[in-house]
Design a protein around this motif. Sequence first.
Motif, PDB file in Angstrom:
ATOM      1  N   VAL A 120       0.866  -1.177   0.000  1.00 41.22           N
ATOM      2  CA  VAL A 120       0.000   0.000   0.000  1.00 41.22           C
ATOM      3  C   VAL A 120       0.902   1.226   0.000  1.00 41.22           C
ATOM      4  O   VAL A 120       1.756   1.376   0.864  1.00 41.22           O
ATOM      5  CB  VAL A 120      -0.937   0.049   1.219  1.00 41.22           C
ATOM      6  CG1 VAL A 120      -1.627   1.417   1.313  1.00 41.22           C
ATOM      7  CG2 VAL A 120      -1.986  -1.044   1.141  1.00 41.22           C
ATOM      8  N   ARG A 245      -5.472   0.524   9.497  1.00 38.78           N
ATOM      9  CA  ARG A 245      -6.559  -0.055   8.696  1.00 38.78           C
ATOM     10  C   ARG A 245      -6.011  -0.651   7.413  1.00 38.78           C
ATOM     11  O   ARG A 245      -6.428  -1.730   6.977  1.00 38.78           O
ATOM     12  CB  ARG A 245      -7.593   1.030   8.391  1.00 38.78           C
ATOM     13  CG  ARG A 245      -8.799   0.568   7.593  1.00 38.78           C
ATOM     14  CD  ARG A 245      -9.848   1.671   7.540  1.00 38.78           C
ATOM     15  NE  ARG A 245     -10.997   1.301   6.739  1.00 38.78           N
ATOM     16  CZ  ARG A 245     -12.115   2.026   6.657  1.00 38.78           C
ATOM     17  NH1 ARG A 245     -12.213   3.152   7.354  1.00 38.78           N
ATOM     18  NH2 ARG A 245     -13.115   1.633   5.901  1.00 38.78           N
ATOM     19  N   ALA A 246      -5.056   0.032   6.806  1.00 35.68           N
ATOM     20  CA  ALA A 246      -4.424  -0.468   5.579  1.00 35.68           C
ATOM     21  C   ALA A 246      -3.675  -1.764   5.840  1.00 35.68           C
ATOM     22  O   ALA A 246      -3.723  -2.701   5.038  1.00 35.68           O
ATOM     23  CB  ALA A 246      -3.487   0.587   5.009  1.00 35.68           C
ATOM     24  N   TRP A 249      -6.092  -4.624   6.181  1.00 38.96           N
ATOM     25  CA  TRP A 249      -6.672  -4.947   4.874  1.00 38.96           C
ATOM     26  C   TRP A 249      -5.676  -5.674   3.985  1.00 38.96           C
ATOM     27  O   TRP A 249      -6.041  -6.569   3.214  1.00 38.96           O
ATOM     28  CB  TRP A 249      -7.117  -3.650   4.211  1.00 38.96           C
ATOM     29  CG  TRP A 249      -7.766  -3.793   2.863  1.00 38.96           C
ATOM     30  CD1 TRP A 249      -9.095  -3.962   2.589  1.00 38.96           C
ATOM     31  CD2 TRP A 249      -7.109  -3.763   1.584  1.00 38.96           C
ATOM     32  NE1 TRP A 249      -9.311  -4.040   1.231  1.00 38.96           N
ATOM     33  CE2 TRP A 249      -8.107  -3.914   0.589  1.00 38.96           C
ATOM     34  CE3 TRP A 249      -5.777  -3.613   1.187  1.00 38.96           C
ATOM     35  CZ2 TRP A 249      -7.810  -3.925  -0.775  1.00 38.96           C
ATOM     36  CZ3 TRP A 249      -5.484  -3.634  -0.173  1.00 38.96           C
ATOM     37  CH2 TRP A 249      -6.488  -3.786  -1.132  1.00 38.96           C
ATOM     38  N   LYS A 253      -3.434 -10.314   0.936  1.00 40.48           N
ATOM     39  CA  LYS A 253      -3.749  -9.851  -0.413  1.00 40.48           C
ATOM     40  C   LYS A 253      -2.699 -10.338  -1.420  1.00 40.48           C
ATOM     41  O   LYS A 253      -1.550 -10.615  -1.067  1.00 40.48           O
ATOM     42  CB  LYS A 253      -3.822  -8.326  -0.451  1.00 40.48           C
ATOM     43  CG  LYS A 253      -5.037  -7.754   0.247  1.00 40.48           C
ATOM     44  CD  LYS A 253      -6.320  -8.077  -0.501  1.00 40.48           C
ATOM     45  CE  LYS A 253      -7.540  -7.393   0.104  1.00 40.48           C
ATOM     46  NZ  LYS A 253      -7.849  -7.848   1.469  1.00 40.48           N
ATOM     47  N   TYR A 258      -1.358  -1.066  -4.110  1.00 43.13           N
ATOM     48  CA  TYR A 258      -2.677  -0.592  -3.720  1.00 43.13           C
ATOM     49  C   TYR A 258      -2.557   0.793  -3.091  1.00 43.13           C
ATOM     50  O   TYR A 258      -1.474   1.234  -2.704  1.00 43.13           O
ATOM     51  CB  TYR A 258      -3.311  -1.553  -2.713  1.00 43.13           C
ATOM     52  CG  TYR A 258      -3.394  -2.994  -3.170  1.00 43.13           C
ATOM     53  CD1 TYR A 258      -4.447  -3.436  -3.960  1.00 43.13           C
ATOM     54  CD2 TYR A 258      -2.413  -3.922  -2.799  1.00 43.13           C
ATOM     55  CE1 TYR A 258      -4.536  -4.762  -4.376  1.00 43.13           C
ATOM     56  CE2 TYR A 258      -2.490  -5.249  -3.211  1.00 43.13           C
ATOM     57  CZ  TYR A 258      -3.550  -5.663  -3.997  1.00 43.13           C
ATOM     58  OH  TYR A 258      -3.625  -6.984  -4.402  1.00 43.13           O
ATOM     59  N   ILE A 263      -8.644   0.419  -0.437  1.00 43.41           N
ATOM     60  CA  ILE A 263      -9.024  -0.018   0.905  1.00 43.41           C
ATOM     61  C   ILE A 263     -10.417   0.478   1.274  1.00 43.41           C
ATOM     62  O   ILE A 263     -11.211  -0.249   1.900  1.00 43.41           O
ATOM     63  CB  ILE A 263      -7.976   0.462   1.926  1.00 43.41           C
ATOM     64  CG1 ILE A 263      -6.633  -0.224   1.643  1.00 43.41           C
ATOM     65  CG2 ILE A 263      -8.426   0.204   3.352  1.00 43.41           C
ATOM     66  CD1 ILE A 263      -5.447   0.459   2.251  1.00 43.41           C
TER      67      ILE A 263
END
Length: 267
Positions: A120, A245-246, A249, A253, A258, A263
């Motif tokens: 991310v 939070r990232a 998530w 994956k 990303y 997200i």
Amino acid sequence: MIKVAVNGAAGRMGGRLITAIKETEGLQLTGALEHVESPMLGEDAGTTAGCGALNVPISSDLDAVLQATDILIDFTFPEVSLRNLEACARLGKGLVIGSTGFTPEQRARVDELAQTIPVVLAPNMSVGVNACFKLLKEAARILGDDFDVEIVELHHNKKKDSPSGTAVRMGEIVADALGRDYNECAVYHREGMCGARTHEEIGMQTVRGGDIVGEHTVYFIGMGERIEISHRAMSRDMFARGAVRAAAWLAGKAPGLYDMQDILGLK
């Protein structure tokens, strides 16, 4: 339980991240990194962050920390983030990058390494800022070429890159929605007899001072009317919450690059 490590653990942002991880169900802090000359090496990361002992010592051994980690969060500098990304790629670990100021060459390297692990990369982890990104795209699409666009950003006097990564991303989003190339239409400096404003340009103004966490305003200026889309950060906690939070998530994956729009489901 998702195992998360933080780079820059003794810094202001590192402390916020460690606290946010502790407060998030399903996440466990398993590593805390600092540079080899840091006076905080060996200290408990939780104690340093002010959220209570976590029995996780601050270390400079990147490989050892990554071995016990699923996801690394890095809010430092591009060159540091790239070194950590290379280590994560080698060991098959995910990475959340909040650093800003990447050169085109550095960004290309991020894209290359993200083909092997999930990454991310976001100039701003705030949920509110990413909502603004979505609004800016829609506003630019609706208003079209009849409105001039100017962006003003404010940050604390310790920030090293200018303009901010968030401001640049805002400019890119607006330019793309208007069918322009941001790198060709962005104007960072006006002084003296510089001539009338061109129709295509997107102005970018930077303010630095005090302890401003971060403020961004995009002005759509038409004849007889003006629209302003603004975001003001009151603390770094929102960046930390977004990054955590990232990380949650990102676990599990597929490899790829990303951002927070992925997200938050805003794409």
